[in-house]
Scaffold this motif. Sequence first.
Motif, short mmCIF file in Angstrom:
data_model
loop_
_atom_site.label_atom_id
_atom_site.label_comp_id
_atom_site.label_asym_id
_atom_site.label_seq_id
_atom_site.Cartn_x
_atom_site.Cartn_y
_atom_site.Cartn_z
N UNK A 9 32.82 31.26 48.54
CA UNK A 9 32.37 32.53 49.10
C UNK A 9 32.40 33.68 48.09
N UNK A 10 32.87 33.40 46.86
CA UNK A 10 33.03 34.47 45.88
C UNK A 10 31.67 35.03 45.47
N UNK A 47 37.65 34.57 49.84
CA UNK A 47 37.54 35.60 48.80
C UNK A 47 36.08 35.93 48.49
N UNK A 48 35.76 37.24 48.53
CA UNK A 48 34.44 37.73 48.15
C UNK A 48 34.46 38.40 46.77
N UNK A 49 35.54 39.16 46.49
CA UNK A 49 35.64 39.95 45.26
C UNK A 49 36.95 39.62 44.55
N UNK A 50 36.86 39.29 43.26
CA UNK A 50 38.05 38.96 42.47
C UNK A 50 38.05 39.82 41.21
N UNK A 51 39.11 40.63 41.05
CA UNK A 51 39.29 41.48 39.87
C UNK A 51 40.58 41.07 39.18
N UNK A 52 40.50 40.69 37.92
CA UNK A 52 41.69 40.29 37.17
C UNK A 52 41.78 41.15 35.91
N UNK A 53 42.79 42.00 35.85
CA UNK A 53 43.04 42.85 34.68
C UNK A 53 44.35 42.41 34.04
N UNK A 54 44.46 41.12 33.80
CA UNK A 54 45.66 40.52 33.20
C UNK A 54 45.23 39.22 32.54
N UNK A 55 46.01 38.78 31.56
CA UNK A 55 45.74 37.51 30.91
C UNK A 55 46.43 36.41 31.70
N UNK A 56 45.67 35.76 32.58
CA UNK A 56 46.25 34.74 33.46
C UNK A 56 46.12 33.35 32.88
N UNK A 57 45.43 33.21 31.75
CA UNK A 57 45.28 31.91 31.12
C UNK A 57 44.17 31.09 31.74
N UNK A 58 43.57 30.25 30.92
CA UNK A 58 42.46 29.42 31.40
C UNK A 58 42.70 27.95 31.10
N UNK A 59 43.97 27.54 31.06
CA UNK A 59 44.29 26.16 30.74
C UNK A 59 43.88 25.22 31.87
#
Length: 482
Positions: A152-153, A132-144
């Motif tokens: 590689x990000x 993975x080079x690019x990560x886009x998160x437009x959701x509440x996935x939680x950080x627990x």
Amino acid sequence: MASSIKEQRRRLDDLPDELLVRIISRLLSSHHLHCCALVSKRWKDLARRVTHFCLDSSSPAAEEGLVRWFHPDQGSNLHFLEIKRFPRVRKNVCSTRWLGVVGKTVHSLSIWGTARLKFEDFWSSVSACQELRCLHIYADVGTTMTPPPLLNLLFCDIRRTSFTVSAMQQLLNQCTSLVYLWLGTLVTDPPGTSPLSSHSLDCLEIDDCGGGGGGDGGGGANVVLAIDMPKLRWLFISSVSMPCVELRPSTWNVEWVWLHGRVRYSGLSHSSNKLRSITLGNSFRNSANVMERVLPLLPILGGVKDLSVLVGDHDFQPRSFNLAALLELFQGLEVVRIARSSIKALSLDEWSNRKAPLVVHIETAYRSEIGGSWEADDVEFVWELLSSSDCVRLLDLTGFVYSNEPPDFQPQVPAAFEELSQAFPGRVKLHPLLFDLHPKCGMLTRAFATRVKAEPPYTAIQHWCKRMHSMETPAIESCAWQ
């Protein structure tokens, strides 16, 4: 009609495999990909070799189909994956386990979702995407759970998930190559100093910093966000509750900062020889509030070449903000960018006395709900800008229309601008209207995108995601200057 369809089919079949794969990879959804696979045996094979895929099915069967279709043992070459809807394991609970299989070759991952959704084993599934080079998160996935190591990000955009400072520090520790990070909310634990460090980050953007006591900051008045990032060049923090950002002495490469109405910067003097660009956000209450933030920086403003003025007119009295007085603080200024929404707040008193040459960019976002047209006093401002002083060697006028506007929306650009171009030959540049831009693509984002394309380390990124590509050029241009 039938012969025409056969002719088109024959022409498509004559195309080489590589080109057909590129065409199929640009399809909009998983449903279209399935239809392509039904055309012929050749097309079924080509559909398995797609590089870009958009999943928009919540069917439980979609998980099994994805694993079967994009399994690495089948020769999958999937690089870009956008997930608009997830397969469900039960009501409002989404499965992400299949990412551990299909994500092994993915370079760019974009995830959308609503607040109602729960994600099962999300971060452990993402940990399988080691390319993975690019990560886009437009959701509440939680950080627990602690974010996984993604060595590689390079580009990370997480806007709807709230991270604590400690969780974000863990992410930075795990992603040792990360150069760009955009956060929606960073939750601090007041009172005291919250350190945030990275040895690779080039750009940090935070939409909001909130205190642990609640959405209003809950004691945030006693919080300091201390940034220790030797390679950081671009710093954009627009916060409603973070009163102080401290740049540690090691953070001495900052070139571009976003000034917010409530954020005070400490330690910017470390970057006095580097600072080149400043953006004044639309969070200031009045002109005095702007000066309150700018004047403490006076000793380091001499190297600033580029100033963006995004102050809104909702809190300012009309013509209460003296543009000439503001620019006098920036002795080396070469470029000024002004949002049209700021014009009503600006005054041109003493503008005729200005001599230092400038390039002025004025950007207009045309919106159907507010009529989408320039008002007479705004046009007069532009005329006076040029006519009262020779300091503006080039006036660059750009208008754009967002993709969420109605298809029949046809904004009218003032005919006076054509007259302006004729009255000041060589000093005015009129651009065609740009259509289908993303609603979030404001002046700051557009200016940043231009630099992303042109400067290292971003030029070295081999696999930019589809979202970044969509910001490079507008889908449609229209010569609508009338």
